[in-house]
Scaffold this motif. Structure first.
Motif, PDB file in Angstrom:
ATOM      1  N   PHE A 170      -7.436  19.693 -39.766  1.00  0.00           N
ATOM      2  CA  PHE A 170      -8.289  20.212 -40.656  1.00  0.00           C
ATOM      3  C   PHE A 170      -9.838  20.436 -40.563  1.00  0.00           C
ATOM      4  CE2 PHE A 170      -3.714  17.908 -41.390  1.00  0.00           C
ATOM      5  CZ  PHE A 170      -3.743  19.075 -41.819  1.00  0.00           C
ATOM      6  N   ARG A 171     -10.139  19.065 -40.146  1.00  0.00           N
ATOM      7  CA  ARG A 171     -11.804  19.224 -39.950  1.00  0.00           C
ATOM      8  C   ARG A 171     -12.143  20.751 -39.722  1.00  0.00           C
ATOM      9  NH1 ARG A 171     -16.234  16.869 -41.580  1.00  0.00           N
ATOM     10  NH2 ARG A 171     -18.077  16.329 -39.997  1.00  0.00           N
ATOM     11  N   ALA A 172     -11.690  21.085 -37.896  1.00  0.00           N
ATOM     12  CA  ALA A 172     -12.480  22.342 -37.613  1.00  0.00           C
ATOM     13  C   ALA A 172     -11.355  23.252 -38.649  1.00  0.00           C
ATOM     14  CB  ALA A 172     -11.372  22.538 -36.225  1.00  0.00           C
ATOM     15  N   GLY A 173     -10.882  23.688 -39.342  1.00  0.00           N
ATOM     16  CA  GLY A 173     -10.237  24.650 -40.314  1.00  0.00           C
ATOM     17  C   GLY A 173     -11.550  24.690 -41.228  1.00  0.00           C
ATOM     18  N   MET A 174     -12.051  23.801 -41.350  1.00  0.00           N
ATOM     19  CA  MET A 174     -12.852  23.727 -42.682  1.00  0.00           C
ATOM     20  C   MET A 174     -14.053  24.157 -42.639  1.00  0.00           C
ATOM     21  SD  MET A 174     -13.515  19.528 -44.250  1.00  0.00           S
ATOM     22  CE  MET A 174     -14.116  18.889 -43.178  1.00  0.00           C
ATOM     23  N   TYR A 175     -14.494  25.431 -41.213  1.00  0.00           N
ATOM     24  CA  TYR A 175     -15.303  25.863 -40.436  1.00  0.00           C
ATOM     25  C   TYR A 175     -14.821  26.901 -40.298  1.00  0.00           C
ATOM     26  CZ  TYR A 175     -17.431  21.048 -40.397  1.00  0.00           C
ATOM     27  OH  TYR A 175     -18.525  19.690 -40.439  1.00  0.00           O
ATOM     28  N   GLY A 176     -13.738  27.625 -40.669  1.00  0.00           N
ATOM     29  CA  GLY A 176     -13.310  28.588 -40.726  1.00  0.00           C
ATOM     30  C   GLY A 176     -11.918  28.376 -40.056  1.00  0.00           C
ATOM     31  N   GLU A 177     -10.893  29.330 -40.014  1.00  0.00           N
ATOM     32  CA  GLU A 177      -9.746  29.881 -39.676  1.00  0.00           C
ATOM     33  C   GLU A 177      -9.347  28.843 -37.925  1.00  0.00           C
ATOM     34  OE1 GLU A 177      -7.370  32.674 -39.758  1.00  0.00           O
ATOM     35  OE2 GLU A 177      -8.308  34.076 -41.290  1.00  0.00           O
ATOM     36  N   ALA A 178      -8.950  27.756 -38.244  1.00  0.00           N
ATOM     37  CA  ALA A 178      -8.501  27.211 -37.186  1.00  0.00           C
ATOM     38  C   ALA A 178      -7.713  28.035 -36.119  1.00  0.00           C
ATOM     39  CB  ALA A 178      -8.624  25.780 -37.602  1.00  0.00           C
ATOM     40  N   THR A 179      -6.935  29.156 -35.850  1.00  0.00           N
ATOM     41  CA  THR A 179      -6.087  29.748 -35.169  1.00  0.00           C
ATOM     42  C   THR A 179      -6.576  29.123 -33.966  1.00  0.00           C
ATOM     43  OG1 THR A 179      -7.512  31.452 -35.059  1.00  0.00           O
ATOM     44  CG2 THR A 179      -5.361  31.699 -36.472  1.00  0.00           C
ATOM     45  N   GLY A 180      -7.655  29.358 -33.521  1.00  0.00           N
ATOM     46  CA  GLY A 180      -8.116  29.679 -31.547  1.00  0.00           C
ATOM     47  C   GLY A 180      -8.023  27.568 -31.519  1.00  0.00           C
ATOM     48  N   TYR A 181      -8.295  26.672 -31.952  1.00  0.00           N
ATOM     49  CA  TYR A 181      -8.991  25.148 -31.390  1.00  0.00           C
ATOM     50  C   TYR A 181      -7.805  24.521 -31.133  1.00  0.00           C
ATOM     51  CZ  TYR A 181     -10.175  20.322 -32.233  1.00  0.00           C
ATOM     52  OH  TYR A 181     -10.448  19.408 -32.338  1.00  0.00           O
ATOM     53  N   GLN A 182      -6.289  24.877 -31.259  1.00  0.00           N
ATOM     54  CA  GLN A 182      -5.977  24.277 -29.945  1.00  0.00           C
ATOM     55  C   GLN A 182      -5.626  25.084 -28.314  1.00  0.00           C
ATOM     56  OE1 GLN A 182      -5.014  25.304 -32.883  1.00  0.00           O
ATOM     57  NE2 GLN A 182      -4.353  23.301 -33.861  1.00  0.00           N
ATOM     58  N   LYS A 183      -6.273  26.020 -28.611  1.00  0.00           N
ATOM     59  CA  LYS A 183      -6.104  26.416 -27.694  1.00  0.00           C
ATOM     60  C   LYS A 183      -7.656  26.169 -26.239  1.00  0.00           C
ATOM     61  CE  LYS A 183      -4.164  30.784 -28.748  1.00  0.00           C
ATOM     62  NZ  LYS A 183      -4.876  31.996 -28.688  1.00  0.00           N
ATOM     63  N   THR A 184      -9.012  25.399 -26.973  1.00  0.00           N
ATOM     64  CA  THR A 184     -10.275  25.219 -26.490  1.00  0.00           C
ATOM     65  C   THR A 184     -10.043  23.647 -26.267  1.00  0.00           C
ATOM     66  OG1 THR A 184     -11.181  26.035 -28.454  1.00  0.00           O
ATOM     67  CG2 THR A 184     -11.167  27.640 -26.754  1.00  0.00           C
ATOM     68  N   ALA A 185      -9.165  22.849 -27.521  1.00  0.00           N
ATOM     69  CA  ALA A 185      -9.889  21.567 -27.928  1.00  0.00           C
ATOM     70  C   ALA A 185      -9.466  20.490 -26.043  1.00  0.00           C
ATOM     71  CB  ALA A 185      -9.080  21.647 -28.732  1.00  0.00           C
ATOM     72  N   ASN A 186      -9.017  21.091 -25.879  1.00  0.00           N
ATOM     73  CA  ASN A 186      -8.800  19.701 -24.424  1.00  0.00           C
ATOM     74  C   ASN A 186      -9.704  20.327 -23.510  1.00  0.00           C
ATOM     75  OD1 ASN A 186      -6.356  18.548 -26.103  1.00  0.00           O
ATOM     76  ND2 ASN A 186      -5.323  19.562 -24.209  1.00  0.00           N
ATOM     77  N   ASP A 187     -10.110  21.223 -23.394  1.00  0.00           N
ATOM     78  CA  ASP A 187     -11.116  21.530 -22.333  1.00  0.00           C
ATOM     79  C   ASP A 187     -12.656  20.580 -23.404  1.00  0.00           C
ATOM     80  OD1 ASP A 187      -9.869  22.998 -20.259  1.00  0.00           O
ATOM     81  OD2 ASP A 187     -10.203  25.145 -22.378  1.00  0.00           O
ATOM     82  N   GLU A 188     -12.998  21.881 -24.500  1.00  0.00           N
ATOM     83  CA  GLU A 188     -14.604  20.953 -24.885  1.00  0.00           C
ATOM     84  C   GLU A 188     -14.536  19.225 -25.589  1.00  0.00           C
ATOM     85  OE1 GLU A 188     -13.725  23.206 -28.112  1.00  0.00           O
ATOM     86  OE2 GLU A 188     -14.687  24.751 -26.914  1.00  0.00           O
ATOM     87  N   ILE A 189     -12.994  18.602 -25.189  1.00  0.00           N
ATOM     88  CA  ILE A 189     -12.821  17.163 -26.454  1.00  0.00           C
ATOM     89  C   ILE A 189     -13.538  15.878 -24.735  1.00  0.00           C
ATOM     90  CG2 ILE A 189     -11.477  14.817 -26.834  1.00  0.00           C
ATOM     91  CD1 ILE A 189      -8.808  17.284 -28.260  1.00  0.00           C
ATOM     92  N   LEU A 190     -14.136  15.020 -25.328  1.00  0.00           N
ATOM     93  CA  LEU A 190     -14.593  14.369 -24.503  1.00  0.00           C
ATOM     94  C   LEU A 190     -13.929  12.665 -24.986  1.00  0.00           C
ATOM     95  CD1 LEU A 190     -18.727  14.293 -24.285  1.00  0.00           C
ATOM     96  CD2 LEU A 190     -16.964  14.883 -22.872  1.00  0.00           C
ATOM     97  N   VAL A 191     -13.092  12.748 -24.003  1.00  0.00           N
ATOM     98  CA  VAL A 191     -12.583  10.502 -24.012  1.00  0.00           C
ATOM     99  C   VAL A 191     -13.285   9.810 -23.786  1.00  0.00           C
ATOM    100  CG1 VAL A 191     -10.150   9.914 -23.864  1.00  0.00           C
ATOM    101  CG2 VAL A 191     -10.426  12.023 -24.078  1.00  0.00           C
ATOM    102  N   ILE A 192     -14.141   8.684 -23.914  1.00  0.00           N
ATOM    103  CA  ILE A 192     -14.867   7.836 -23.652  1.00  0.00           C
ATOM    104  C   ILE A 192     -14.174   6.324 -24.043  1.00  0.00           C
ATOM    105  CG2 ILE A 192     -17.485   7.271 -24.319  1.00  0.00           C
ATOM    106  CD1 ILE A 192     -18.068  10.336 -25.135  1.00  0.00           C
ATOM    107  N   ALA A 193     -13.864   6.187 -23.085  1.00  0.00           N
ATOM    108  CA  ALA A 193     -13.794   4.631 -22.703  1.00  0.00           C
ATOM    109  C   ALA A 193     -14.886   3.576 -23.470  1.00  0.00           C
ATOM    110  CB  ALA A 193     -12.739   4.637 -21.691  1.00  0.00           C
TER     111      ALA A 193
END
Length: 158
Positions: free
Chosen positions: A20-43
């Motif tokens: 939903f947050r990504a959708g606020m900045y336009g269509e989120a159609t490609g978000y899931q395709k690139t999200a895993n490459d862009e997300i930082l998981v910080i412990a």
């Protein structure tokens, strides 16, 4: 593993759809395709258990790095909670955590109170240093402004 699962979309994790947050900045159609490459998981490493298990934590696929909260770490170790720590035991822990991150090809982050300390910690090997927080920065700026006013106004500022 639970942290990675919560942050990453399948097949790397178990995060549910709902950009939903990504959708606020336009269509989120490609978000899931690139999200895993862009997300930082910080412990967050703030306890003795985190310190003791750092190699296992950093071995989890999907973990990008660690972030240390010095106040909470100090509290967990029986010390006064504060930032910009100087205790030799804490500095030794930092060195050990940084070395582990380097071995695993991950980054080490640290929360800091001041720019000078953050710069020193970059020299120690931290690659992500945050300075204060929004409320702390606002408070510091307000104190400086009031102090400057009182200095300039002199006795008439009472």
């Amino acid at each position: 593993k639970a942290l990675v699962d919560a942050c990453m979309y399948p097949p790397l994790g178990k995060r549910s759809n709902g950009p939903f947050r990504a959708g606020m900045y336009g269509e989120a159609t490609g978000y899931q395709k690139t999200a895993n490459d862009e997300i930082l998981v910080i412990a967050m490493i703030e306890t003795q258990a985190g310190i003791d298990n750092i190699d296992e934590i950093l071995s989890v696929p999907g973990i990008s790095g660690i972030y240390i909260g010095p106040s909470d770490m100090g509290l967990a170790l029986g010390l006064i909670p504060t930032l910009d720590r100087e205790e030799p035991i804490i500095l030794d822990i930092y060195k050990m955590l940084i070395a582990s991150c380097k071995r695993h090809g991950k980054f080490a982050g640290l929360h800091n109170a001041t720019a000078a300390y953050a710069a020193r910690m970059v020299g120690m090997g931290f690659q992500l240093c945050t300075i204060a927080n929004d409320s702390g920065l606002r408070e510091r700026a307000a104190r400086e402004a009031v102090g400057a006013f009182r200095k300039e106004a002199g006795d008439s500022a009472t």
